[in-house]
Design an enzyme around this catalytic site. Structure first.
Site, PDB file in Angstrom:
ATOM      1  N   GLY A  11      28.418 -24.079  22.779  1.00 30.10           N
ATOM      2  CA  GLY A  11      28.223 -23.736  21.805  1.00 30.10           C
ATOM      3  C   GLY A  11      27.719 -23.084  21.097  1.00 30.10           C
ATOM      4  O   GLY A  11      26.719 -21.803  21.337  1.00 30.10           O
ATOM      5  N   GLN A  12      28.552 -22.912  19.769  1.00 31.32           N
ATOM      6  CA  GLN A  12      27.657 -22.016  18.875  1.00 31.32           C
ATOM      7  C   GLN A  12      25.845 -22.011  18.415  1.00 31.32           C
ATOM      8  O   GLN A  12      25.323 -21.002  18.701  1.00 31.32           O
ATOM      9  CB  GLN A  12      27.960 -21.754  17.158  1.00 31.32           C
ATOM     10  N   ASP A  37      28.101 -35.511  30.511  1.00 31.41           N
ATOM     11  CA  ASP A  37      29.125 -35.463  29.593  1.00 31.41           C
ATOM     12  C   ASP A  37      28.507 -36.325  28.821  1.00 31.41           C
ATOM     13  O   ASP A  37      28.184 -37.643  29.294  1.00 31.41           O
ATOM     14  CB  ASP A  37      30.000 -36.187  30.888  1.00 31.41           C
ATOM     15  N   LEU A  38      28.571 -35.799  27.248  1.00 30.00           N
ATOM     16  CA  LEU A  38      28.166 -36.882  26.569  1.00 30.00           C
ATOM     17  C   LEU A  38      29.069 -37.984  26.361  1.00 30.00           C
ATOM     18  O   LEU A  38      28.222 -39.533  25.317  1.00 30.00           O
ATOM     19  CB  LEU A  38      27.851 -36.361  24.908  1.00 30.00           C
ATOM     20  N   ASP A 103      27.557 -31.407   7.108  1.00 32.22           N
ATOM     21  CA  ASP A 103      28.176 -31.984   5.886  1.00 32.22           C
ATOM     22  C   ASP A 103      29.543 -32.901   5.422  1.00 32.22           C
ATOM     23  O   ASP A 103      29.516 -34.060   4.259  1.00 32.22           O
ATOM     24  CB  ASP A 103      28.986 -30.926   4.688  1.00 32.22           C
ATOM     25  N   TYR A 126      35.936 -37.333  12.325  1.00 31.33           N
ATOM     26  CA  TYR A 126      34.619 -36.799  12.681  1.00 31.33           C
ATOM     27  C   TYR A 126      33.604 -37.164  12.012  1.00 31.33           C
ATOM     28  O   TYR A 126      32.617 -36.841  12.071  1.00 31.33           O
ATOM     29  CB  TYR A 126      34.623 -34.845  12.545  1.00 31.33           C
ATOM     30  N   LYS A 130      30.317 -38.845  13.140  1.00 32.90           N
ATOM     31  CA  LYS A 130      28.848 -37.857  13.006  1.00 32.90           C
ATOM     32  C   LYS A 130      27.803 -38.898  12.753  1.00 32.90           C
ATOM     33  O   LYS A 130      26.579 -39.156  12.940  1.00 32.90           O
ATOM     34  CB  LYS A 130      28.974 -36.404  11.774  1.00 32.90           C
ATOM     35  N   TRP A 151      29.497 -25.318   7.386  1.00 34.53           N
ATOM     36  CA  TRP A 151      29.953 -24.439   7.433  1.00 34.53           C
ATOM     37  C   TRP A 151      29.900 -22.830   8.495  1.00 34.53           C
ATOM     38  O   TRP A 151      29.132 -21.875   8.207  1.00 34.53           O
ATOM     39  CB  TRP A 151      30.520 -23.604   6.485  1.00 34.53           C
TER      40      TRP A 151
HETATM   41  N1  LIG Z   1      30.248 -25.777  13.034  1.00 36.15           N
HETATM   42  C1  LIG Z   1      30.851 -26.092  12.452  1.00 36.15           C
HETATM   43  O1  LIG Z   1      30.942 -25.904  11.285  1.00 36.15           O
HETATM   44  C2  LIG Z   1      29.055 -26.690  11.805  1.00 36.15           C
HETATM   45  C3  LIG Z   1      29.126 -27.654  10.868  1.00 36.15           C
HETATM   46  C4  LIG Z   1      28.664 -28.651  10.422  1.00 36.15           C
HETATM   47  C5  LIG Z   1      27.738 -29.405  11.652  1.00 36.15           C
HETATM   48  N2  LIG Z   1      27.882 -28.438  12.472  1.00 36.15           N
HETATM   49  C6  LIG Z   1      27.404 -29.913  13.376  1.00 36.15           C
HETATM   50  O2  LIG Z   1      26.074 -28.165  13.854  1.00 36.15           O
HETATM   51  C7  LIG Z   1      26.151 -28.900  16.088  1.00 36.15           C
HETATM   52  C8  LIG Z   1      26.427 -27.840  16.746  1.00 36.15           C
HETATM   53  O3  LIG Z   1      27.510 -27.061  16.710  1.00 36.15           O
HETATM   54  P1  LIG Z   1      28.602 -26.303  16.892  1.00 36.15           P
HETATM   55  O4  LIG Z   1      29.486 -24.804  15.805  1.00 36.15           O
HETATM   56  O5  LIG Z   1      27.379 -25.046  17.959  1.00 36.15           O
HETATM   57  O6  LIG Z   1      29.897 -26.593  18.036  1.00 36.15           O
HETATM   58  P2  LIG Z   1      30.329 -25.709  18.775  1.00 36.15           P
HETATM   59  O7  LIG Z   1      30.580 -24.303  18.742  1.00 36.15           O
HETATM   60  O8  LIG Z   1      31.648 -26.684  18.494  1.00 36.15           O
HETATM   61  O9  LIG Z   1      29.793 -26.477  20.221  1.00 36.15           O
HETATM   62  C9  LIG Z   1      30.248 -27.742  20.543  1.00 36.15           C
HETATM   63  C10 LIG Z   1      28.494 -28.317  21.913  1.00 36.15           C
HETATM   64  O10 LIG Z   1      29.435 -29.665  22.191  1.00 36.15           O
HETATM   65  C11 LIG Z   1      29.470 -29.576  24.020  1.00 36.15           C
HETATM   66  N3  LIG Z   1      30.348 -31.050  24.096  1.00 36.15           N
HETATM   67  C12 LIG Z   1      31.327 -31.176  23.513  1.00 36.15           C
HETATM   68  N4  LIG Z   1      32.175 -32.514  23.949  1.00 36.15           N
HETATM   69  C13 LIG Z   1      30.931 -32.724  25.087  1.00 36.15           C
HETATM   70  C14 LIG Z   1      30.197 -33.501  25.930  1.00 36.15           C
HETATM   71  N5  LIG Z   1      31.322 -34.704  25.803  1.00 36.15           N
HETATM   72  N6  LIG Z   1      29.595 -33.705  26.636  1.00 36.15           N
HETATM   73  C15 LIG Z   1      28.797 -32.647  26.623  1.00 36.15           C
HETATM   74  N7  LIG Z   1      29.440 -31.546  25.778  1.00 36.15           N
HETATM   75  C16 LIG Z   1      29.726 -31.460  24.877  1.00 36.15           C
HETATM   76  C17 LIG Z   1      30.533 -28.650  23.933  1.00 36.15           C
HETATM   77  O11 LIG Z   1      30.729 -27.966  25.088  1.00 36.15           O
HETATM   78  P3  LIG Z   1      31.878 -27.330  25.513  1.00 36.15           P
HETATM   79  O12 LIG Z   1      32.616 -26.400  26.065  1.00 36.15           O
HETATM   80  O13 LIG Z   1      31.867 -28.947  27.641  1.00 36.15           O
HETATM   81  O14 LIG Z   1      33.135 -28.507  24.937  1.00 36.15           O
HETATM   82  C18 LIG Z   1      29.696 -28.110  23.692  1.00 36.15           C
HETATM   83  O15 LIG Z   1      28.510 -26.769  23.587  1.00 36.15           O
HETATM   84  C19 LIG Z   1      27.240 -30.192  16.077  1.00 36.15           C
HETATM   85  O16 LIG Z   1      26.293 -31.495  15.733  1.00 36.15           O
HETATM   86  C20 LIG Z   1      28.378 -30.222  14.678  1.00 36.15           C
HETATM   87  O17 LIG Z   1      28.493 -31.112  14.550  1.00 36.15           O
HETATM   88  C21 LIG Z   1      28.430 -27.877  12.840  1.00 36.15           C
END
Ligand SMILES: NC(=O)c1ccc[n+]([C@@H]2O[C@H](COP(=O)([O-])OP(=O)(O)OC[C@H]3O[C@@H](n4cnc5c(N)ncnc54)[C@H](OP(=O)(O)O)[C@@H]3O)[C@@H](O)[C@H]2O)c1
Length: 296
Positions: A11-12, A37-38, A103, A126, A130, A151
């Site tokens: 993930g990012q 796997d979560l 958010d 979602y 969360k 974002w």
């Molecule tokens: N992106 C945004 O704009 C945003 C905004 C607000 C809050 N957030 C929160 O910030 C956090 C990080 O977000 P991010 O942007 O880094 O998300 P992301 O880039 O979509 O990455 C999600 C990560 O979760 C892993 N994942 C998903 N399902 C899984 C499972 N069943 N078992 C194990 N790993 C799993 C993914 O792995 P795989 O590659 O295996 O799927 C990936 O490593 C999250 O909690 C998200 O809710 C994000």
């Protein structure tokens, strides 16, 4: 060397945590698929017990906001129940847990940026899942820090900045919603703040540095403003111009509803931890340099 367990391998934010953590001399151990796997709690438990971290950062999530509408059970297992499992393990091991939230726990109806005192009222699967994750973490241990971000973008992974740059390769104009307001947040900066908090809570049991905090880029923008800034910045780095056509969210139907107001007020984070992220325009410049100039 402090050992920090981070959920997510691709993930990012988890990738930014790995990169920034290594820069700080921390041992970052990421867990994720295929081993962990979560949606399968037993795989989480095995990994946490083997790694024996000093702190857990729960970053991974089911982030496909529209797809979650048709997979609510899986989204609940990953976003709601898995953080609960992690938090119960943290309590058992007597270590702190930092949990990333969003958010999207808010409805978006408020006129001002949301503070930690506002009542969540999610409008999507979602957001609801969360929120369930937050509640399960709070129920499992007081030794938690919940960090709501918004974002998120970076030069890695898929996000709005990269999507806009990708569209600009083939289009001279793009249509973007102009009535959703938020705080663009640069993943490496957020990761540095998360790691600073993680290190602090490991050594300091003070309850005032526990609880729920907002962690977002400084300032605010509509999606259309954000897109315009991306194309302006890309233009300054040699890309051809792209025109942004603003539209209303109501005219751009998606499976999941998004909060029209996704702005987070991050003052409490500054007051308690002395941390404030940069104005989003400055961070966007750093990201565009990485994407366009250094080609990361
Ligand atoms: N992106 C945004 O704009 C945003 C905004 C607000 C809050 N957030 C929160 O910030 C956090 C990080 O977000 P991010 O942007 O880094 O998300 P992301 O880039 O979509 O990455 C999600 C990560 O979760 C892993 N994942 C998903 N399902 C899984 C499972 N069943 N078992 C194990 N790993 C799993 C993914 O792995 P795989 O590659 O295996 O799927 C990936 O490593 C999250 O909690 C998200 O809710 C994000």
């Amino acid at each position: 060397m402090m050992r920090i367990l981070v959920t997510g391998k691709n993930g990012q934010v988890d990738t930014a945590l790995q990169i920034e953590g290594e820069r700080l001399g921390l041992e970052i151990v990421r867990i994720g698929r295929p081993d962990v796997d979560l949606s399968k709690p037993e795989t989480i438990e095995t990994a946490v017990r083997e790694i024996r971290p000093e702190v857990i950062i729960s970053s991974a999530a089911y982030t496909a906001v529209d797809k979650a509408e048709s997979e609510p059970e899986l989204a609940q297992a990953v976003n709601g129940d898995a953080p609960g499992v992690l938090a119960r393990l943290a309590a058992e091991l007597d270590i702190p847990i930092l949990h990333l939230s969003t958010d999207c726990v808010f409805s978006g109806d408020k006129d001002e940026p949301y503070t930690e005192l506002d009542t969540p009222a999610p409008i999507s699967v979602y957001g609801r899942t969360k929120l369930s994750g937050e509640e399960q973490v709070r129920a499992a241990t007081d030794n938690h820090v919940i960090l709501r971000i918004s974002w998120v973008y970076s030069s890695l992974g898929s996000n709005f900045v990269k999507m806009m740059l990708h569209l600009s390769e083939t289009r001279g104009e793009v249509t973007v919603v102009a009535d959703q307001l938020g705080c663009p947040t640069y993943a490496p900066e957020a990761a540095r703040a998360v790691l600073a908090i993680a290190q602090q809570v490991v050594i300091d049991p003070d309850p005032t540095i526990r609880g729920t905090f907002h962690l977002a880029g400084e300032g605010e923008a509509t999606r259309a403003d954000f897109a315009k800034a991306i194309f302006k910045g890309a233009g300054a780095r040699g890309h051809k111009p792209v025109h942004v056509n603003p539209i209303a969210t109501a005219d751009y139907p998606t499976a999941a509803k998004r909060p029209l107001n996704a702005r987070l007020n991050s003052d409490k984070l500054d007051e308690v931890f002395g941390l404030r992220l940069e104005p989003w325009q400055d961070s966007l410049d750093v990201c565009l340099d990485e994407l366009i100039i250094t080609g990361r």
